[in-house]
Design a protein around this motif. Sequence first.
Motif, PDB file in Angstrom:
ATOM      1  N   PHE A 151     -10.034  -7.583  -2.250  1.00 21.75           N
ATOM      2  CA  PHE A 151      -9.195  -6.530  -2.840  1.00 21.75           C
ATOM      3  C   PHE A 151      -9.540  -6.253  -4.300  1.00 21.75           C
ATOM      4  N   GLN A 152     -10.367  -7.090  -4.899  1.00 26.79           N
ATOM      5  CA  GLN A 152     -10.893  -6.853  -6.243  1.00 26.79           C
ATOM      6  C   GLN A 152      -9.794  -6.588  -7.274  1.00 26.79           C
ATOM      7  N   ASP A 153      -8.681  -7.307  -7.129  1.00 25.90           N
ATOM      8  CA  ASP A 153      -7.567  -7.227  -8.081  1.00 25.90           C
ATOM      9  C   ASP A 153      -6.998  -5.811  -8.197  1.00 25.90           C
ATOM     10  N   GLU A 154      -7.097  -5.050  -7.126  1.00 24.45           N
ATOM     11  CA  GLU A 154      -6.550  -3.694  -7.077  1.00 24.45           C
ATOM     12  C   GLU A 154      -5.524  -3.605  -5.953  1.00 24.45           C
ATOM     13  N   ASP A 155      -4.575  -2.671  -6.092  1.00 28.34           N
ATOM     14  CA  ASP A 155      -3.614  -2.436  -5.018  1.00 28.34           C
ATOM     15  C   ASP A 155      -4.356  -2.143  -3.718  1.00 28.34           C
ATOM     16  N   PHE A 156      -3.810  -2.636  -2.619  1.00 28.39           N
ATOM     17  CA  PHE A 156      -4.459  -2.430  -1.329  1.00 28.39           C
ATOM     18  C   PHE A 156      -3.410  -2.156  -0.251  1.00 28.39           C
ATOM     19  N   LEU A 157      -3.880  -1.628   0.870  1.00 29.82           N
ATOM     20  CA  LEU A 157      -3.017  -1.239   1.983  1.00 29.82           C
ATOM     21  C   LEU A 157      -3.144  -2.252   3.110  1.00 29.82           C
ATOM     22  N   VAL A 158      -2.036  -2.549   3.776  1.00 29.15           N
ATOM     23  CA  VAL A 158      -2.033  -3.467   4.914  1.00 29.15           C
ATOM     24  C   VAL A 158      -1.400  -2.769   6.115  1.00 29.15           C
ATOM     25  N   MET A 159      -2.030  -2.934   7.282  1.00 28.73           N
ATOM     26  CA  MET A 159      -1.506  -2.381   8.532  1.00 28.73           C
ATOM     27  C   MET A 159      -1.602  -3.448   9.619  1.00 28.73           C
ATOM     28  N   ASN A 160      -0.731  -3.334  10.628  1.00 29.40           N
ATOM     29  CA  ASN A 160      -0.836  -4.173  11.808  1.00 29.40           C
ATOM     30  C   ASN A 160      -1.759  -3.506  12.828  1.00 29.40           C
ATOM     31  N   SER A 161      -2.539  -4.311  13.532  1.00 31.43           N
ATOM     32  CA  SER A 161      -3.488  -3.749  14.481  1.00 31.43           C
ATOM     33  C   SER A 161      -2.822  -3.267  15.767  1.00 31.43           C
TER      34      SER A 161
END
Length: 248
Positions: free
Chosen positions: A96-106
């Motif tokens: 994630f390189q210390d940046e905001d990221f998105l998470v989803m369920n598969s």
Amino acid sequence: MRAMILAAGLGTRLRPLTERIPKPLLPVGGVPLIVWNLLLLKQYGITEAMINLHYLGNLIQRELGDGEQWGMRISYSPEPILLGTGGGLRAAEAFFQDEDFLVMNSDTIIELNLDEVCKEHVSSQAVATLVLRDDPDVEQWGVVESTHDREILRINGQGKMDLGSQALVRKQMFAGVHLLHPSVLRHCELGRRSHIIDAYVQELKAGSKIMGYVQSGYWSDVGTPERYAQAQEDIETGCLSFRSRLVS
């Protein structure tokens, strides 16, 4: 923005369908469940994704490859031992390189404007934004309590207990999509199983701002044979209004 799709689950509630094929690869409308999410990410310009793997993970990696067929770059985070949602994210933290990221369920099919979610997340300066939805069975899914400004105060009854002048106005369910800053992952011990919801509760108790984004389009948690059959029927009857945009 980068994204992570959680795909390490055992799919026990969908057995015997998942005895030989992992749940993320079960087809809905001829498209594997996890691919629905990849296509949604690609539609909104998110082309770098991490996928965690455990049960029959080799089949998932073989099916998706490096993502080139969708114009994406897919990486994988194998979990010899299941780490849960928190531990799984912590194991992939460097991605994630210390940046905001998105998470989803598969295993969730959702109609969602990711541009709007990202825009609201950034403007609110929250440590996390959870996509929420109204549901008559909210108690069954787990209650997320928020204010009329959509600031989340409690999750499953835990979080900010002294509300001061803030008033609870909504009880909703978490739809399984969230944006967060990697700093939240400090609550998840590296190499140990944990739940990201517990990390959010710790942030709320510490006074951090966590926001909700209300989703009202199509949503299906394809976690049981009944819901899997319903999702198939929804495809056939045209309930998924966004299907043609994603698969074209």
